[in-house]
Design a protein around this motif. Structure first.
Motif, PDB file in Angstrom:
ATOM      1  N   PHE A 502      43.045  49.765  50.582  1.00 22.67           N
ATOM      2  CA  PHE A 502      42.661  49.453  49.200  1.00 22.67           C
ATOM      3  C   PHE A 502      42.619  47.935  49.066  1.00 22.67           C
ATOM      4  O   PHE A 502      43.632  47.290  48.790  1.00 22.67           O
ATOM      5  N   SER A 503      41.444  47.378  49.290  1.00 20.76           N
ATOM      6  CA  SER A 503      41.317  45.928  49.420  1.00 20.76           C
ATOM      7  C   SER A 503      41.584  45.184  48.122  1.00 20.76           C
ATOM      8  O   SER A 503      42.038  44.039  48.132  1.00 20.76           O
ATOM      9  N   HIS A 504      41.285  45.800  46.969  1.00 23.68           N
ATOM     10  CA  HIS A 504      41.521  45.113  45.696  1.00 23.68           C
ATOM     11  C   HIS A 504      43.003  45.086  45.354  1.00 23.68           C
ATOM     12  O   HIS A 504      43.536  44.069  44.915  1.00 23.68           O
ATOM     13  N   ALA A 505      43.670  46.203  45.564  1.00 24.07           N
ATOM     14  CA  ALA A 505      45.094  46.284  45.258  1.00 24.07           C
ATOM     15  C   ALA A 505      45.957  45.761  46.397  1.00 24.07           C
ATOM     16  O   ALA A 505      47.170  45.647  46.266  1.00 24.07           O
ATOM     17  N   LYS A 506      45.327  45.438  47.515  1.00 17.74           N
ATOM     18  CA  LYS A 506      46.019  44.956  48.701  1.00 17.74           C
ATOM     19  C   LYS A 506      47.109  45.927  49.164  1.00 17.74           C
ATOM     20  O   LYS A 506      48.245  45.573  49.398  1.00 17.74           O
TER      21      LYS A 506
END
Length: 657
Positions: A502-506
């Motif tokens: 989940f690249s946005h939420a890291k």
């Protein structure tokens, strides 16, 4: 070429031998003359590679007759006859070879003939590789043909090297580029591929260099002899071979005309060529397909014991293509060493990371997280060796075949070595636990390179389920835990690894997708329960206070279950948060149009998302004017991160999440 054409050619050749034998014999006399000249001029020993088949028999017969025509004084060196017992030949062939060698040793001694029977060392043997180590056997279109080198070439070359060291030192050295001559029974008439190979490996009509042994040359004495002439010469005016073996015994070894001979020694360039349906083909060989013509002809000839060998081979052929019996973990020893040195824990697992710089550490851990990947470097299905469960089944079924056949198929020493190899991997099985069992097969489950079911080759009629299990473990720790479960339970469920990022939420975690196909599992719920039981509960038996045994969860399984439950529970929230952050990225908001209530709501949202905003790597701030980190809108002060807000040319504030 049709069967009728081949039969007509054979009939014509036979008539030529009847009507004009002298012209047919001339080509063989020419070969003996060439042999004689080379023998007398060469001070070093010769080696005849002897498989007891028609071609190597032809070579030895010619050498034998040539030696018989020499005086005692002219026989000035040894002729070494070397044969290889791979230990996986049929009982009929092995017995014939051993009887032939005894006759050759006794009757050829006065000619200077010395017999050597070589076998692969225990660590080179077939069952040690396939059953002990789980090495996948060579099959049509699958895998490297490792067995030819280990079972035949290596033992023969070891003996040849030993003989080479025994050769005399001659001063001055003769004008030769060799100190040993190997005579091979390979012919151009065998096949187009064999003819091309002979031509590649010969510097002139008959001689070439040996691929493996330096200072050794290869003598292709019978390269130009046809198959029909080979048989007719062997039969000519005699019912016995020179060493006393009846020719009809040799003919009986071939059975039908479709059986060809597999040579004793092959060049490196030929290692990947199929032995296939050959007279000397090992009974375990899969290169000729599931049905073995050689075995079938032995069965048709009345040898019922071979039925059990054929059944074992068909079982091996079937499971070789079945993904369920492949180990998904490769290189486990190196992985285990790496995990022992470095424990790559996640942020939530390590309280020491909870400090004022927690978010920077969090993003660093996100970047460094060891992600599990699917298949090989291209993401393709690339299975490993046989699972331990299958290897045990293969040995138990081999014991059954051996018991029913009534003779040894595997030596006791090789069985003990196999058990030791299992122990080296962490599978401890006592010899007494292994019983003859006729394991049956329920049909193959075959995957394509893209991980989809190969409908054409899949023959299993049971339902196939994929069970995805999220696990908050780095790839190495996941592999080590999987291997621990295999060792504890003695079985394996095929799976492939991947990760959710989940690249946005890291946020990132790994997951395993298990393939379940069993007769008694009819629903996804049952398949999931089967996987969870294997992952967390099965295998660790302990005794309770009441004296009864029960299954107890291990410490490692408990930790793994907790990590699974955490990710499984939070998975939906993480995905929702990731999508929300993604939707807010680069979203323009005109603060002047917002009410006090909307601003307050935005502020609360801002506060809640601070953790995620502050760990964004890229903020998409290009050629736009950055502003101070405090902003007054409608007399309300809003604090923000200056890296996350910028002013557009038209005066609009843009929040970058």
């Amino acid at each position: 070429m049709t069967i009728n054409v081949i039969k007509k050619q054979s009939d014509n050749n036979f008539m030529e031998w009847i009507l004009d034998p002298e012209s047919k014999l001339k080509q063989f006399q020419d070969i003996k003359t060439l042999m004689k000249n080379e023998y007398l001029n060469d001070p070093y020993d010769w080696v005849v590679a002897f498989s007891s088949g028609k071609d190597s028999t032809l070579v030895l017969k010619l050498v034998w007759e040539m030696l018989s025509e020499l005086t005692q004084d002219q026989r000035h060196k040894k002729i070494h006859v070397i044969s290889s017992d791979t230990t996986v030949e049929t009982n009929k062939l092995t017995s014939f070879l051993h009887k032939s060698l005894k006759m050759i040793a006794v009757n050829g001694a006065e000619l200077g003939i010395e017999v050597h029977l070589v076998k692969p060392r225990l660590i080179q043997r077939y069952f040690r590789h396939v059953i002990g180590l789980g090495v996948i056997p060579p099959a049509p279109g699958k895998g490297f043909q490792w067995c030819t080198d280990r079972l035949k070439i290596a033992p023969l070359n070891s003996k040849m090297t030993e003989i080479l060291k025994q050769q005399p030192v001659i001063i001055p050295e003769p004008e030769y580029n060799h100190r040993l001559t190997l005579l091979l029974g390979v012919r151009l008439d065998e096949s187009i591929k064999r003819a091309a190979s002979i031509k590649r490996h010969t510097s002139n009509d008959f001689f070439g260099e040996h691929d493996y042994i330096p200072n050794a040359r290869v003598f292709h004495a019978v390269r130009d002899i046809s198959t029909d002439d080979t048989w007719n010469f062997l039969r000519y005016k005699s019912k016995e071979l020179p060493w006393g073996m009846p020719i009809e015994k040799l003919e009986a070894m071939y059975g039908g005309s479709n059986i060809k001979e597999c040579p004793v020694i092959r060049s490196k360039k030929e290692l990947n060529k199929s032995c296939g349906n050959t007279r000397t083909g090992c009974w375990v060989c899969l290169l000729g397909g599931r049905k073995d013509k050689m075995l079938q002809e032995l069965i048709d000839g009345g040898d019922e014991s071979v039925t059990y060998l054929a059944d074992w081979k068909e079982f091996l052929f079937d499971v070789t293509f079945d993904c369920r019996y492949k180990d998904p973990i490769k290189g486990i020893k190196e992985i285990e060493k790496r995990v022992q040195k470095h424990s790559n824990k996640g942020f939530l697992d390590n309280p020491a990371l909870w400090h004022e710089d927690e978010f920077n550490r969090y993003i660093d851990d996100y970047k460094a997280y060891e992600r599990a990947t699917k298949g090989n470097e291209k993401g393709e299905y690339d299975p490993g060796k046989f699972s331990f469960e299958m290897r045990r089944m293969l040995l138990e079924k081999l014991f059954y075949a051996q018991e029913m056949a009534g003779y040894k198929l595997i030596s006791d020493k090789e069985v003990l070595l196999i058990i030791q190899e299992w122990s080296n991997e962490g599978y401890n099985v006592a010899l007494e636990e292994l019983k003859p069992i006729n394991h049956h097969y329920d049909g193959a489950v075959v995957l394509k390179r893209d991980w989809t079911i190969n409908e054409k080759e899949t023959t299993n009629k049971n339902a196939i389920f994929f069970v995805e299990v999220p696990l908050n473990m780095p790839a190495s720790e996941l592999a080590v835990y999987h291997k621990e479960r295999q060792r504890l339970t003695g079985k394996s469920i095929f799976c492939f690894y991947s990760h959710a990022d989940f690249s946005h939420a890291k946020m990132v975690y790994n997951k395993a997708t298990f393939l379940v196909c069993k007769k008694d599992i009819l629903t996804l719920e049952e398949a999931t329960s089967y996987v969870y039981e294997w992952l967390y509960l099965e295998g660790h038996i302990t005794i309770g206070m009441d004296g009864k045994s029960f299954t107890k969860m291990t410490k490692e399984a408990k930790n793994a279950a907790l990590k699974h439950l955490m990710i499984d529970t939070l998975g939906g929230a993480i995905k929702s948060l990731d999508e929300r952050i993604g939707s807010l990225k680069n979203q323009s908001v005109n603060l002047k149009t917002l009410s006090d209530e909307e601003i307050a709501k935005l502020s609360r949202r801002w506060s809640l998302l601070q953790k995620w905003i502050r760990i964004e790597k890229e903020n998409h701030i290009e050629q736009n004017e950055k502003i101070n980190n405090k902003l007054t809108v409608n007399n309300k002060k809003v604090e923000y991160d200056y890296n996350s807000v910028y002013l557009t040319k038209d005066g609009q504030l843009v929040f970058t999440f």
